[in-house]
Design an enzyme around this catalytic site. Sequence first.
Site, PDB file in Angstrom:
ATOM      1  N   ASP A 163     117.398  22.677   9.377  1.00  0.00           N
ATOM      2  CA  ASP A 163     116.349  22.013   8.586  1.00  0.00           C
ATOM      3  C   ASP A 163     115.153  21.587   9.430  1.00  0.00           C
ATOM      4  O   ASP A 163     114.504  20.592   9.122  1.00  0.00           O
ATOM      5  CB  ASP A 163     116.910  20.768   7.856  1.00  0.00           C
ATOM      6  CG  ASP A 163     118.152  21.094   7.065  1.00  0.00           C
ATOM      7  OD1 ASP A 163     118.143  22.148   6.413  1.00  0.00           O
ATOM      8  OD2 ASP A 163     119.122  20.324   7.113  1.00  0.00           O
TER       9      ASP A 163
ATOM     10  N   LYS B  52     111.894  25.849   9.939  1.00  0.00           N
ATOM     11  CA  LYS B  52     111.712  27.223  10.418  1.00  0.00           C
ATOM     12  C   LYS B  52     111.038  28.095   9.365  1.00  0.00           C
ATOM     13  O   LYS B  52     110.234  28.960   9.674  1.00  0.00           O
ATOM     14  CB  LYS B  52     113.067  27.849  10.769  1.00  0.00           C
ATOM     15  CG  LYS B  52     113.815  27.129  11.849  1.00  0.00           C
ATOM     16  CD  LYS B  52     115.188  27.742  12.078  1.00  0.00           C
ATOM     17  CE  LYS B  52     116.186  27.523  10.967  1.00  0.00           C
ATOM     18  NZ  LYS B  52     116.644  26.154  10.780  1.00  0.00           N
TER      19      LYS B  52
ATOM     20  N   ASN C 142     124.270  29.108   2.905  1.00  0.00           N
ATOM     21  CA  ASN C 142     124.272  27.718   3.384  1.00  0.00           C
ATOM     22  C   ASN C 142     122.880  27.314   3.858  1.00  0.00           C
ATOM     23  O   ASN C 142     122.536  26.150   3.914  1.00  0.00           O
ATOM     24  CB  ASN C 142     125.298  27.518   4.516  1.00  0.00           C
ATOM     25  CG  ASN C 142     125.225  28.570   5.611  1.00  0.00           C
ATOM     26  OD1 ASN C 142     124.527  29.558   5.483  1.00  0.00           O
ATOM     27  ND2 ASN C 142     125.960  28.363   6.681  1.00  0.00           N
ATOM     28  N   ALA C 143     122.068  28.315   4.224  1.00  0.00           N
ATOM     29  CA  ALA C 143     120.713  28.039   4.711  1.00  0.00           C
ATOM     30  C   ALA C 143     119.789  27.761   3.537  1.00  0.00           C
ATOM     31  O   ALA C 143     120.050  28.183   2.416  1.00  0.00           O
ATOM     32  CB  ALA C 143     120.193  29.241   5.483  1.00  0.00           C
ATOM     33  N   GLY C 144     118.731  27.035   3.792  1.00  0.00           N
ATOM     34  CA  GLY C 144     117.747  26.814   2.738  1.00  0.00           C
ATOM     35  C   GLY C 144     116.379  26.682   3.355  1.00  0.00           C
ATOM     36  O   GLY C 144     116.140  25.817   4.186  1.00  0.00           O
ATOM     37  N   HIS C 145     115.497  27.584   3.010  1.00  0.00           N
ATOM     38  CA  HIS C 145     114.125  27.537   3.504  1.00  0.00           C
ATOM     39  C   HIS C 145     113.205  27.271   2.333  1.00  0.00           C
ATOM     40  O   HIS C 145     113.265  27.986   1.341  1.00  0.00           O
ATOM     41  CB  HIS C 145     113.725  28.870   4.144  1.00  0.00           C
ATOM     42  CG  HIS C 145     114.405  29.134   5.445  1.00  0.00           C
ATOM     43  ND1 HIS C 145     114.256  30.315   6.118  1.00  0.00           N
ATOM     44  CD2 HIS C 145     115.221  28.368   6.187  1.00  0.00           C
ATOM     45  CE1 HIS C 145     114.960  30.256   7.236  1.00  0.00           C
ATOM     46  NE2 HIS C 145     115.558  29.088   7.290  1.00  0.00           N
ATOM     47  N   THR C 146     112.387  26.250   2.465  1.00  0.00           N
ATOM     48  CA  THR C 146     111.434  26.002   1.392  1.00  0.00           C
ATOM     49  C   THR C 146     110.055  26.460   1.838  1.00  0.00           C
ATOM     50  O   THR C 146     109.598  26.082   2.911  1.00  0.00           O
ATOM     51  CB  THR C 146     111.382  24.497   1.054  1.00  0.00           C
ATOM     52  OG1 THR C 146     112.724  24.064   0.871  1.00  0.00           O
ATOM     53  CG2 THR C 146     110.599  24.233  -0.214  1.00  0.00           C
TER      54      THR C 146
ATOM     55  N   GLN D  31     120.199  27.785  10.145  1.00  0.00           N
ATOM     56  CA  GLN D  31     120.832  26.591  10.735  1.00  0.00           C
ATOM     57  C   GLN D  31     120.131  26.276  12.071  1.00  0.00           C
ATOM     58  O   GLN D  31     118.977  26.577  12.228  1.00  0.00           O
ATOM     59  CB  GLN D  31     122.349  26.774  10.916  1.00  0.00           C
ATOM     60  CG  GLN D  31     123.119  26.815   9.616  1.00  0.00           C
ATOM     61  CD  GLN D  31     123.185  28.197   9.001  1.00  0.00           C
ATOM     62  OE1 GLN D  31     123.450  29.159   9.677  1.00  0.00           O
ATOM     63  NE2 GLN D  31     122.954  28.296   7.724  1.00  0.00           N
TER      64      GLN D  31
ATOM     65  N   THR E 289     119.781  22.953   0.096  1.00  0.00           N
ATOM     66  CA  THR E 289     120.899  23.677  -0.504  1.00  0.00           C
ATOM     67  C   THR E 289     121.802  22.754  -1.319  1.00  0.00           C
ATOM     68  O   THR E 289     122.269  23.114  -2.387  1.00  0.00           O
ATOM     69  CB  THR E 289     121.715  24.394   0.607  1.00  0.00           C
ATOM     70  OG1 THR E 289     120.807  25.231   1.327  1.00  0.00           O
ATOM     71  CG2 THR E 289     122.840  25.235   0.044  1.00  0.00           C
TER      72      THR E 289
ATOM     73  N   GLY F 148     102.258  19.063   8.082  1.00  0.00           N
ATOM     74  CA  GLY F 148     102.437  18.930   6.633  1.00  0.00           C
ATOM     75  C   GLY F 148     103.173  20.154   6.122  1.00  0.00           C
ATOM     76  O   GLY F 148     103.366  21.126   6.863  1.00  0.00           O
TER      77      GLY F 148
HETATM   78  P1  IMP Z   1     128.856  25.470   6.407  1.00  0.00           P
HETATM   79  O1  IMP Z   1     127.883  26.298   7.157  1.00  0.00           O
HETATM   80  O2  IMP Z   1     128.598  25.415   4.928  1.00  0.00           O
HETATM   81  O3  IMP Z   1     130.274  25.844   6.714  1.00  0.00           O
HETATM   82  O4  IMP Z   1     128.706  23.957   6.904  1.00  0.00           O
HETATM   83  C1  IMP Z   1     129.024  23.559   8.236  1.00  0.00           C
HETATM   84  C2  IMP Z   1     128.073  22.489   8.723  1.00  0.00           C
HETATM   85  O5  IMP Z   1     126.780  23.051   8.910  1.00  0.00           O
HETATM   86  C3  IMP Z   1     127.858  21.334   7.754  1.00  0.00           C
HETATM   87  O6  IMP Z   1     127.654  20.152   8.506  1.00  0.00           O
HETATM   88  C4  IMP Z   1     126.590  21.698   7.012  1.00  0.00           C
HETATM   89  O7  IMP Z   1     125.932  20.575   6.505  1.00  0.00           O
HETATM   90  C5  IMP Z   1     125.820  22.359   8.134  1.00  0.00           C
HETATM   91  N1  IMP Z   1     124.832  23.352   7.662  1.00  0.00           N
HETATM   92  C6  IMP Z   1     125.075  24.600   7.235  1.00  0.00           C
HETATM   93  N2  IMP Z   1     123.941  25.234   6.932  1.00  0.00           N
HETATM   94  C7  IMP Z   1     122.945  24.368   7.190  1.00  0.00           C
HETATM   95  C8  IMP Z   1     121.519  24.466   7.102  1.00  0.00           C
HETATM   96  O8  IMP Z   1     120.931  25.488   6.754  1.00  0.00           O
HETATM   97  N3  IMP Z   1     120.834  23.353   7.451  1.00  0.00           N
HETATM   98  C9  IMP Z   1     121.439  22.223   7.887  1.00  0.00           C
HETATM   99  N4  IMP Z   1     122.767  22.099   8.006  1.00  0.00           N
HETATM  100  C10 IMP Z   1     123.514  23.166   7.652  1.00  0.00           C
END
Ligand code: IMP
Length: 428
Positions: free
Chosen positions: A14, A17, A39-43, A226, A304, A419
Amino acid sequence: MSDSLVILGSQWGDEGKGKVVDLLTTDFDYIVRYQGGSNAGHTVIIGDKKYALHLIPSGILREGKKNLITNGVVIALEELVAEMEKIKDVVDNFEGRLYISDRAHIVFPYHKLLDQLSEQSKKGSKVGTTLKGIGPAYMSKYGRTGIRIADLFEPTYFKERLKNAVEEAKKIAENVYGVKTDLDTQKIYDETMGYFEKIAPLVADTSLMLYNAMEKGEKVLFEGAQGTMLDIDMGTYPYVTSSNSSALGLCNGTGLPPKLVGKATVWGVSKAYVTRVGAGPFPTELKDRHGELLRERGHEYGTTTGRPRRTGWLDLVALRFASRINGFDGLVITKLDVLDGLDEVKVAVAYEIDGKVVKDFPASPVELEKCKPVYKTLKGWKKSTYGLTDKSQLPEEALQFIKTIEEETKIPVVMVSTGAERNQYIWL
Ligand code: IMP
């Protein structure tokens, strides 16, 4: 700068990037996502529209770019298809614009279920995953029971592997977690094939594509997901994600040889402070009004999962560590404006563990919990830096903050983001 560039998170994800990648895509031919999953989130904010991307590289929003999801990514097909739908107003045809590796592994519903069951069953040591099935999907991959995109072109072979995987998942759910499930091979098969139909024309040998592109000198932008401190090998294990989210993941995630990857310039993205979602050590965490202030001002809630992020002062011990692991050539500091108006700004330059001062990031989570940050206190700046676009506009104290980062890490800060909008940044 060389022809190719790697953008990596240097903290716990977060870092912003997505904005940096989006900003730079105009200079590149290829934009590559090579590890992690949804699991990733890019805005990315364009005008009054906000686009939250999870699997598709941020470059998709620019015309004429080739966006690759390579073999190291684990893909939940239903999420990929839903994401494609969401950006239909910008991209009406994905062919020639989005490529998906035939070697990428698929995240199935049973992976999500096992992620949930595993988290629920942990007592006191929950990782706090995104529940997107990431860990179990990589477990299948390394346990050699995974199913790859290439397998979907062979329905009989796919169905046989799926049947075995579903049977195994059911047994784990029942025998390990005591939960009876209604996982159904035929249902999962039908749904998967339905999604596959929509993406099949986009499947490619992305390793070969990239090899040829880099050999020809075309410009590639690698987009890390991540952050370094969540890397499975070098991060704060076991509170990490299940892929190599540092530069270590570049070769295995793309199928490119080290000599080609090694030609790229590597930039690390770091917030002007630190955030973390999920559990695990966080030496500079602030649980006071300063922490709350950073969360509110920085809108620190997960893209996410919507979870509130933990917040703290900038940790230069972790940033020095990330710089070494990744071989950063430059740093990008984001969200500088969030620190505007503070009387003082702190940065951790060392830790104290049981009375001993350490400057290197420890491996043990037990040691990390004991770390007390040794802070350098800097004078805050009273002027707003929000939206500034030129170095000369930066207050002296903000420049001193940047200089401290450079002195401690020995890495030049190349850009500062002021910003969320596309045009709110300063080249240094
Ligand atoms: P997982 O990747 O869902 O297995 O989560 C493992 C750990 O990585 C947890 O603490 C999540 O909150 C963290 N995590 C996974 N993806 C991201 C991301 O894109 N940004 C921030 N934290 C992440």
